[in-house]
Design a protein around this motif. Structure first.
Motif, PDB file in Angstrom:
ATOM      1  N   LEU A 230       0.838  -1.197   0.000  1.00  0.00           N
ATOM      2  CA  LEU A 230       0.000   0.000   0.000  1.00  0.00           C
ATOM      3  C   LEU A 230       0.874   1.249   0.000  1.00  0.00           C
ATOM      4  O   LEU A 230       1.864   1.323   0.733  1.00  0.00           O
ATOM      5  CB  LEU A 230      -0.909   0.020   1.235  1.00  0.00           C
ATOM      6  CG  LEU A 230      -1.882  -1.153   1.392  1.00  0.00           C
ATOM      7  CD1 LEU A 230      -2.632  -1.030   2.712  1.00  0.00           C
ATOM      8  CD2 LEU A 230      -2.854  -1.214   0.241  1.00  0.00           C
ATOM      9  N   GLY A 231       0.497   2.227  -0.820  1.00  0.00           N
ATOM     10  CA  GLY A 231       1.242   3.481  -0.861  1.00  0.00           C
ATOM     11  C   GLY A 231       0.449   4.538  -1.606  1.00  0.00           C
ATOM     12  O   GLY A 231      -0.288   4.216  -2.541  1.00  0.00           O
ATOM     13  N   GLU A 232       0.603   5.795  -1.204  1.00  0.00           N
ATOM     14  CA  GLU A 232      -0.124   6.873  -1.866  1.00  0.00           C
ATOM     15  C   GLU A 232       0.467   7.129  -3.247  1.00  0.00           C
ATOM     16  O   GLU A 232       1.594   6.714  -3.544  1.00  0.00           O
ATOM     17  CB  GLU A 232      -0.091   8.139  -1.017  1.00  0.00           C
ATOM     18  CG  GLU A 232       1.268   8.798  -0.916  1.00  0.00           C
ATOM     19  CD  GLU A 232       1.209  10.121  -0.168  1.00  0.00           C
ATOM     20  OE1 GLU A 232       2.050  10.980  -0.446  1.00  0.00           O
ATOM     21  OE2 GLU A 232       0.323  10.289   0.689  1.00  0.00           O
ATOM     22  N   PRO A 233      -0.282   7.785  -4.148  1.00  0.00           N
ATOM     23  CA  PRO A 233       0.250   8.099  -5.471  1.00  0.00           C
ATOM     24  C   PRO A 233       1.562   8.878  -5.377  1.00  0.00           C
ATOM     25  O   PRO A 233       1.677   9.819  -4.593  1.00  0.00           O
ATOM     26  CB  PRO A 233      -0.860   8.961  -6.106  1.00  0.00           C
ATOM     27  CG  PRO A 233      -2.111   8.530  -5.407  1.00  0.00           C
ATOM     28  CD  PRO A 233      -1.694   8.236  -4.000  1.00  0.00           C
ATOM     29  N   GLY A 234       2.542   8.456  -6.162  1.00  0.00           N
ATOM     30  CA  GLY A 234       3.836   9.125  -6.157  1.00  0.00           C
ATOM     31  C   GLY A 234       4.810   8.603  -5.127  1.00  0.00           C
ATOM     32  O   GLY A 234       5.950   9.059  -5.049  1.00  0.00           O
ATOM     33  N   SER A 235       4.390   7.629  -4.321  1.00  0.00           N
ATOM     34  CA  SER A 235       5.263   7.116  -3.269  1.00  0.00           C
ATOM     35  C   SER A 235       6.325   6.166  -3.800  1.00  0.00           C
ATOM     36  O   SER A 235       7.253   5.801  -3.073  1.00  0.00           O
ATOM     37  CB  SER A 235       4.438   6.414  -2.184  1.00  0.00           C
ATOM     38  OG  SER A 235       3.685   5.341  -2.742  1.00  0.00           O
ATOM     39  N   GLY A 236       6.183   5.735  -5.057  1.00  0.00           N
ATOM     40  CA  GLY A 236       7.206   4.869  -5.649  1.00  0.00           C
ATOM     41  C   GLY A 236       6.779   3.421  -5.791  1.00  0.00           C
ATOM     42  O   GLY A 236       7.634   2.532  -5.875  1.00  0.00           O
ATOM     43  N   LYS A 237       5.476   3.146  -5.847  1.00  0.00           N
ATOM     44  CA  LYS A 237       5.003   1.766  -5.968  1.00  0.00           C
ATOM     45  C   LYS A 237       5.466   1.117  -7.281  1.00  0.00           C
ATOM     46  O   LYS A 237       5.919  -0.027  -7.288  1.00  0.00           O
ATOM     47  CB  LYS A 237       3.470   1.710  -5.880  1.00  0.00           C
ATOM     48  CG  LYS A 237       2.899   2.168  -4.547  1.00  0.00           C
ATOM     49  CD  LYS A 237       1.412   1.886  -4.454  1.00  0.00           C
ATOM     50  CE  LYS A 237       0.605   2.597  -5.512  1.00  0.00           C
ATOM     51  NZ  LYS A 237       0.713   4.078  -5.423  1.00  0.00           N
ATOM     52  N   SER A 238       5.338   1.862  -8.388  1.00  0.00           N
ATOM     53  CA  SER A 238       5.720   1.299  -9.689  1.00  0.00           C
ATOM     54  C   SER A 238       7.215   1.029  -9.751  1.00  0.00           C
ATOM     55  O   SER A 238       7.648   0.000 -10.282  1.00  0.00           O
ATOM     56  CB  SER A 238       5.311   2.248 -10.817  1.00  0.00           C
ATOM     57  OG  SER A 238       3.903   2.431 -10.839  1.00  0.00           O
ATOM     58  N   THR A 239       8.006   1.949  -9.198  1.00  0.00           N
ATOM     59  CA  THR A 239       9.457   1.744  -9.163  1.00  0.00           C
ATOM     60  C   THR A 239       9.802   0.542  -8.302  1.00  0.00           C
ATOM     61  O   THR A 239      10.672  -0.267  -8.652  1.00  0.00           O
ATOM     62  CB  THR A 239      10.153   3.002  -8.610  1.00  0.00           C
ATOM     63  OG1 THR A 239       9.807   4.125  -9.428  1.00  0.00           O
ATOM     64  CG2 THR A 239      11.649   2.836  -8.601  1.00  0.00           C
ATOM     65  N   LEU A 240       9.119   0.405  -7.167  1.00  0.00           N
ATOM     66  CA  LEU A 240       9.341  -0.754  -6.306  1.00  0.00           C
ATOM     67  C   LEU A 240       9.018  -2.047  -7.046  1.00  0.00           C
ATOM     68  O   LEU A 240       9.766  -3.025  -6.960  1.00  0.00           O
ATOM     69  CB  LEU A 240       8.499  -0.631  -5.033  1.00  0.00           C
ATOM     70  CG  LEU A 240       8.634  -1.766  -4.017  1.00  0.00           C
ATOM     71  CD1 LEU A 240       8.593  -1.220  -2.583  1.00  0.00           C
ATOM     72  CD2 LEU A 240       7.523  -2.807  -4.181  1.00  0.00           C
ATOM     73  N   ALA A 241       7.909  -2.044  -7.801  1.00  0.00           N
ATOM     74  CA  ALA A 241       7.512  -3.238  -8.547  1.00  0.00           C
ATOM     75  C   ALA A 241       8.581  -3.647  -9.559  1.00  0.00           C
ATOM     76  O   ALA A 241       8.918  -4.825  -9.696  1.00  0.00           O
ATOM     77  CB  ALA A 241       6.182  -2.992  -9.258  1.00  0.00           C
TER      78      ALA A 241
END
Length: 271
Positions: free
Chosen positions: A24-35
């Motif tokens: 879970l993370g807010e928009p812009g927190s880096g979820k896509s980069t983490l993926a």
């Protein structure tokens, strides 16, 4: 920069132990980069991975997954025909539970109910999933997976990120400018990059903030209740009934407000 290393290692460790995870993370927190980093890291362990994002069409999303996993998109008849969405679901369901196969769903909160139910079936059959979402509905698959919440970056990490972004665009910012930009971005890496771009273009002076980090208002509430209590005691000591009544009414109003706010928070239907 090596950001989110602790969360990446936590996610990778869970996946290598065959445990699906919801991040879970807010928009812009880096979820896509983490993926993407997780996909590269786990790919080094001979895992086959597919990263999917809902494209507005369930079939197109399934086709994108199938292409990454080398799953046939046509029937095996003499006259091959494109598989329907239901046929693709079944074909993928045969492949995803295989060992060392990982399906990563970015922005999983955008998935319609039909695809979420299919993901539940994949999970039941032993498929390995990594879901990334912002405020997903508190139901179905989102309640069945352990979750990891992405924490805001530290101040020095945000400043380093902003410095590198400014340097990449040939910008020179003084400490005061960095402090103002960071105030607008909070500790959100996506917003940190955006405000640097806004400074480059000479826009954003309105100091708009759209991050989701809030100040804890508990100390202010306690201070207010203390002040109200002082007013009551002063009114009682001086024999001033008006002060005593005002203090009593204010106390009841504060308690009612606290109860209302607590009830609103409990009624949230989001994780």
């Amino acid at each position: 920069m090596q950001l989110r290393e602790a969360e990446i290692q936590q996610v990778v460790s869970a996946l290598l132990s065959q445990q699906s995870v919801l991040v879970l993370g807010e928009p812009g927190s880096g979820k896509s980069t983490l993926a993407q980093k997780v996909a590269r890291t786990i790919g080094d362990q001979s895992y086959q991975t597919a990263i999917a994002n809902y494209s507005g069409s369930a079939k197109e999303t399934l086709v994108a997954i199938a292409e990454q996993l080398n799953v046939p998109l046509e029937t095996q008849d003499e006259k091959p025909r494109p598989l329907t969405a239901e046929q693709l679901r079944k074909e993928l369901l045969k492949n995803l539970p295989h060992p060392k196969t990982l399906l990563i769903i970015d922005d999983a909160h955008r998935f319609p109910a039909s695809l979420r139910y299919w993901l539940e079936e994949v999970l039941r059959e032993g498929g390995l999933l990594l879901l990334l979402a912002y405020q997903p509905p508190a139901k179905d698959i989102f309640l069945k997976m352990p979750r990891i919440e992405m924490q805001p970056l530290k101040n020095d990490e945000i400043r380093s990120l902003m410095y590198q972004e400014a340097l990449a665009h040939g910008m020179t910012l003084n400490p005061h400018q960095f402090a103002e930009l960071q105030q607008r971005a909070g500790n959100n890496p996506g917003l940190a990059k955006r405000v640097v771009h806004e400074a480059l273009l000479g826009i954003g002076e309105a100091q708009s903030t759209d991050h989701h980090q809030y100040i804890d208002g508990t100390p202010f509430l306690l201070a207010s209740l203390t002040a109200i209590g002082i007013v009551r005691f002063v009114g009682l000591g001086l024999g001033d009934k008006s002060l005593y009544i005002i203090g009593g009414i204010a106390t009841l109003a504060a308690i009612a407000l606290k109860t209302v706010m607590y009830t609103i928070n409990r009624r949230s239907s989001r994780l």
